[in-house]
Design a protein around this motif. Sequence first.
Motif, PDB file in Angstrom:
ATOM      1  N   LEU A  92      48.358  46.573  29.239  1.00  0.00           N
ATOM      2  CA  LEU A  92      49.333  46.567  28.350  1.00  0.00           C
ATOM      3  C   LEU A  92      50.093  47.282  27.573  1.00  0.00           C
ATOM      4  CD1 LEU A  92      48.604  42.549  27.791  1.00  0.00           C
ATOM      5  CD2 LEU A  92      49.544  42.957  29.909  1.00  0.00           C
ATOM      6  N   PHE A 112      53.716  46.516  26.252  1.00  0.00           N
ATOM      7  CA  PHE A 112      53.910  45.461  25.667  1.00  0.00           C
ATOM      8  C   PHE A 112      53.470  45.060  23.943  1.00  0.00           C
ATOM      9  CE2 PHE A 112      53.639  44.213  29.838  1.00  0.00           C
ATOM     10  CZ  PHE A 112      53.929  43.081  29.885  1.00  0.00           C
ATOM     11  N   THR A 149      41.667  37.234  30.526  1.00  0.00           N
ATOM     12  CA  THR A 149      41.609  37.585  29.906  1.00  0.00           C
ATOM     13  C   THR A 149      40.296  38.848  30.010  1.00  0.00           C
ATOM     14  OG1 THR A 149      40.879  38.065  27.429  1.00  0.00           O
ATOM     15  CG2 THR A 149      43.711  37.445  28.710  1.00  0.00           C
ATOM     16  N   TYR A 201      52.981  38.826  26.720  1.00  0.00           N
ATOM     17  CA  TYR A 201      52.166  38.540  28.338  1.00  0.00           C
ATOM     18  C   TYR A 201      51.126  37.476  27.580  1.00  0.00           C
ATOM     19  CZ  TYR A 201      48.326  38.651  31.440  1.00  0.00           C
ATOM     20  OH  TYR A 201      47.899  38.607  32.538  1.00  0.00           O
ATOM     21  N   ASP A 254      49.832  40.069  23.117  1.00  0.00           N
ATOM     22  CA  ASP A 254      49.120  38.966  24.346  1.00  0.00           C
ATOM     23  C   ASP A 254      49.474  37.503  23.935  1.00  0.00           C
ATOM     24  OD1 ASP A 254      47.577  38.831  26.874  1.00  0.00           O
ATOM     25  OD2 ASP A 254      46.224  37.847  24.770  1.00  0.00           O
ATOM     26  N   THR A 261      42.404  44.273  29.566  1.00  0.00           N
ATOM     27  CA  THR A 261      44.095  43.948  29.386  1.00  0.00           C
ATOM     28  C   THR A 261      44.793  44.418  28.713  1.00  0.00           C
ATOM     29  OG1 THR A 261      42.503  41.658  30.151  1.00  0.00           O
ATOM     30  CG2 THR A 261      45.300  41.773  29.117  1.00  0.00           C
ATOM     31  N   ILE A 315      49.711  42.537  36.843  1.00  0.00           N
ATOM     32  CA  ILE A 315      50.670  42.603  35.577  1.00  0.00           C
ATOM     33  C   ILE A 315      51.967  43.744  36.119  1.00  0.00           C
ATOM     34  CG2 ILE A 315      50.767  43.961  33.632  1.00  0.00           C
ATOM     35  CD1 ILE A 315      47.798  42.827  33.485  1.00  0.00           C
TER      36      ILE A 315
END
Length: 296
Positions: free
Chosen positions: A153, A158, A145, A138, A161, A149, A120
């Motif tokens: 993230l 992030f 995943t 993402y 997802d 995850t 990542i």
Amino acid sequence: MNDVTLPAAPIAWPTGFRAAANLGFDLDSEDVALTIDPGTRDRLSVMSHQAYGALTGVPRVLDLLDRFDLKATFFAPGYTVERYPDLLRRIRDAGHEIAHHGYLHEAMAGLSYAEEAAIIDRGIESLEKVLGVRPVGYRAPLWETSYSTAEILLDRGFLYDSSLMDSDLPYELAERPGEGARSIVEIPVSWALDDWEQFAFVPEVFGPGVIEDPAKALSMWTGELTEAYRYESCFTLTIHPFLSGRLGRIRALESLLETMAAMPELWVTTCGEIAEHVRGLDLVPRVFPQPDIPER
Ligand SMILES: [Zn+2]
């Protein structure tokens, strides 16, 4: 055993809209073949099949989106970004969202926390270096995943997802059960709304592939779109330009966009916009604990 939180539905869309839709373009290129079999680098025909998206499909997609005045999300592996920097800049400059899709389209199944995090990070680095884009979204390669995850993230800033399949509606996913857990917005996907299952055919690389009639894919997707609109849900379509950029298929996509344009209360926008809206709803995060294996 920890309980699985049930979804809350429906969710409120912005004023004037009854449902949402995202056109997601996964920019898998040579990377997706190389990650399955590095030996494909010696097979020019296979490489050219994978390059069709960047060389021919994406420009066609961009023209189509421009004609319908739509903004889409392009999920880009870092490898694609580095191999086709001018194309990616063109996508960025057209105002579309660019999100993260791994580095070499790696299958994340079975990787350690550190291995997944390193991939990542490498993808983020490519997007920042080539495009000056820090992604907020993402989509896991192969939608694969792990239970780590979300945490990986969130540690990297992030917002969302888009890889899970337990709902038709976006929601907040807790990174883990328990007090103090953060959450990430999840924008769910579906195998039925992915062109891979319709068109991916590369002998000895993609397994037993198929080449379906674009009319069949269009019929399936139009049916799902109609129901998403009726159920005030979120239609999340996954398109690979190396597959759907071909002439008959891009025409089918155009027909789908015509149907969308005839739905006055359909909010067609980027995953980033959908995620920001969902974040503003203050939803209670859902917990999805890893299942236990019962003792025999
Ligand atoms: Zn992909």
